[in-house]
Scaffold this motif. Structure first.
Motif, short mmCIF file in Angstrom:
data_model
loop_
_atom_site.label_atom_id
_atom_site.label_comp_id
_atom_site.label_asym_id
_atom_site.label_seq_id
_atom_site.Cartn_x
_atom_site.Cartn_y
_atom_site.Cartn_z
N GLY A 24 -17.39 15.36 -8.86
CA GLY A 24 -17.01 16.54 -9.63
C GLY A 24 -17.15 17.81 -8.82
N THR A 25 -17.32 18.91 -9.56
CA THR A 25 -17.42 20.23 -8.96
C THR A 25 -18.70 20.91 -9.44
OG1 THR A 25 -15.01 20.40 -9.00
CG2 THR A 25 -16.22 22.45 -8.71
N VAL A 26 -19.40 21.58 -8.52
CA VAL A 26 -20.63 22.28 -8.88
C VAL A 26 -20.28 23.42 -9.83
CG1 VAL A 26 -22.61 23.60 -8.04
CG2 VAL A 26 -21.75 21.66 -6.70
N ASP A 27 -20.88 23.36 -11.01
CA ASP A 27 -20.61 24.32 -12.07
C ASP A 27 -21.65 25.43 -12.09
OD1 ASP A 27 -19.09 25.18 -14.24
OD2 ASP A 27 -20.10 23.89 -15.67
N GLU A 28 -22.92 25.06 -11.93
CA GLU A 28 -24.02 26.01 -11.93
C GLU A 28 -25.13 25.51 -11.01
OE1 GLU A 28 -23.71 27.96 -16.35
OE2 GLU A 28 -25.23 26.46 -16.03
N VAL A 29 -25.95 26.44 -10.56
CA VAL A 29 -27.11 26.11 -9.73
C VAL A 29 -28.34 26.65 -10.44
CG1 VAL A 29 -28.25 26.52 -7.51
CG2 VAL A 29 -25.78 26.14 -7.59
N TYR A 30 -29.37 25.82 -10.52
CA TYR A 30 -30.61 26.18 -11.19
C TYR A 30 -31.69 26.43 -10.15
CZ TYR A 30 -28.55 25.00 -15.64
OH TYR A 30 -27.75 24.99 -16.75
N LEU A 31 -32.39 27.55 -10.31
CA LEU A 31 -33.44 27.95 -9.39
C LEU A 31 -34.81 27.68 -10.00
CD1 LEU A 31 -32.03 31.46 -8.43
CD2 LEU A 31 -31.54 29.26 -7.33
N ASP A 32 -35.77 27.36 -9.13
CA ASP A 32 -37.15 27.24 -9.56
C ASP A 32 -37.66 28.65 -9.83
OD1 ASP A 32 -40.10 27.35 -9.07
OD2 ASP A 32 -39.82 25.18 -8.92
N ASP A 33 -38.21 28.88 -11.02
CA ASP A 33 -38.71 30.22 -11.38
C ASP A 33 -39.81 30.69 -10.44
OD1 ASP A 33 -38.40 29.98 -15.01
OD2 ASP A 33 -36.99 30.69 -13.50
N ALA A 34 -40.67 29.79 -10.01
CA ALA A 34 -41.83 30.18 -9.19
C ALA A 34 -41.42 30.52 -7.76
CB ALA A 34 -42.86 29.06 -9.20
N THR A 35 -40.47 29.77 -7.20
CA THR A 35 -40.15 29.95 -5.78
C THR A 35 -38.81 30.64 -5.55
OG1 THR A 35 -39.00 27.83 -5.58
CG2 THR A 35 -41.40 27.82 -5.21
N GLY A 36 -37.91 30.59 -6.54
CA GLY A 36 -36.57 31.13 -6.37
C GLY A 36 -35.66 30.22 -5.57
N GLU A 37 -36.18 29.04 -5.21
CA GLU A 37 -35.39 28.08 -4.42
C GLU A 37 -34.42 27.32 -5.31
OE1 GLU A 37 -35.45 27.52 -1.06
OE2 GLU A 37 -36.79 29.25 -0.95
N PRO A 38 -33.21 27.03 -4.81
CA PRO A 38 -32.28 26.19 -5.56
C PRO A 38 -32.89 24.81 -5.75
CG PRO A 38 -31.20 27.19 -3.65
CD PRO A 38 -32.66 27.47 -3.54
N GLU A 39 -32.88 24.32 -6.98
CA GLU A 39 -33.55 23.06 -7.29
C GLU A 39 -32.59 21.99 -7.81
OE1 GLU A 39 -37.01 21.31 -6.69
OE2 GLU A 39 -36.94 23.47 -6.66
N TRP A 40 -31.68 22.37 -8.70
CA TRP A 40 -30.75 21.44 -9.32
C TRP A 40 -29.36 22.06 -9.34
CZ3 TRP A 40 -32.71 16.76 -10.49
CH2 TRP A 40 -34.09 16.67 -10.65
N ALA A 41 -28.35 21.21 -9.32
CA ALA A 41 -26.97 21.66 -9.52
C ALA A 41 -26.41 20.91 -10.72
CB ALA A 41 -26.12 21.37 -8.29
N ALA A 42 -25.67 21.63 -11.53
CA ALA A 42 -24.94 21.00 -12.63
C ALA A 42 -23.52 20.75 -12.11
CB ALA A 42 -24.91 21.91 -13.86
N VAL A 43 -23.13 19.47 -12.09
CA VAL A 43 -21.83 19.08 -11.54
C VAL A 43 -20.93 18.67 -12.70
CG1 VAL A 43 -20.62 17.43 -10.05
CG2 VAL A 43 -22.83 18.35 -9.35
#
Length: 131
Positions: A24-43
């Motif tokens: 599929g296609t990456v729809d959204e990216v979720y960041l870790d609140d504590a680190t600001g690092e990208p953690e999950w992608a919604a595809v």
């Protein structure tokens, strides 16, 4: 995944399973609140389908898109939480269990390590989309 990548650059990119099949296609990216690092992608897995959450670590960003090191079936069978809001700690834990990820293992590669989220951390929503 490379931590110096702007998570907004992932949105709209194609995602592929470990065998190279398009999922599929990456729809959204979720960041870790504590680190600001990208953690999950919604595809987005299809035109009339849902979004499947995939872990960005150990996924890789390649020229053709995001390469997720899991089979298409496992990805499509991931828990469905909808998109557009924070993942709760319980939802994140379900995803960790689904992908059999070790939530206590430290990151160990050639990049600067970023802390792994604990199961109690709330994950922030979406890089690059309006709230």
């Amino acid at each position: 995944m490379q931590t110096d990548i702007d998570p907004r650059s992932l949105i709209g990119r194609k995602a592929f399973d470990r065998n190279g099949a398009k999922i599929g296609t990456v729809d959204e990216v979720y960041l870790d609140d504590a680190t600001g690092e990208p953690e999950w992608a919604a595809v987005r897995t299809g035109l009339f389908s849902r979004d499947a959450f995939v872990p960005l670590e150990p996924s890789e960003l390649a020229v053709e898109g995001l390469r997720v090191p899991y089979d298409r079936k496992l990805i499509k069978d991931a828990p469905d939480f909808g998109v557009g809001r924070h993942l709760s700690p319980e939802q994140e834990l379900q995803l960790y269990h689904h992908y059999r990820l070790d939530i206590s293992a430290p990151v160990s590669d050639s990049r600067s390590p970023s802390p792994s989220p604990s199961p109690g951390e709330d994950l922030g929503r979406v890089a690059g989309s309006p709230d």
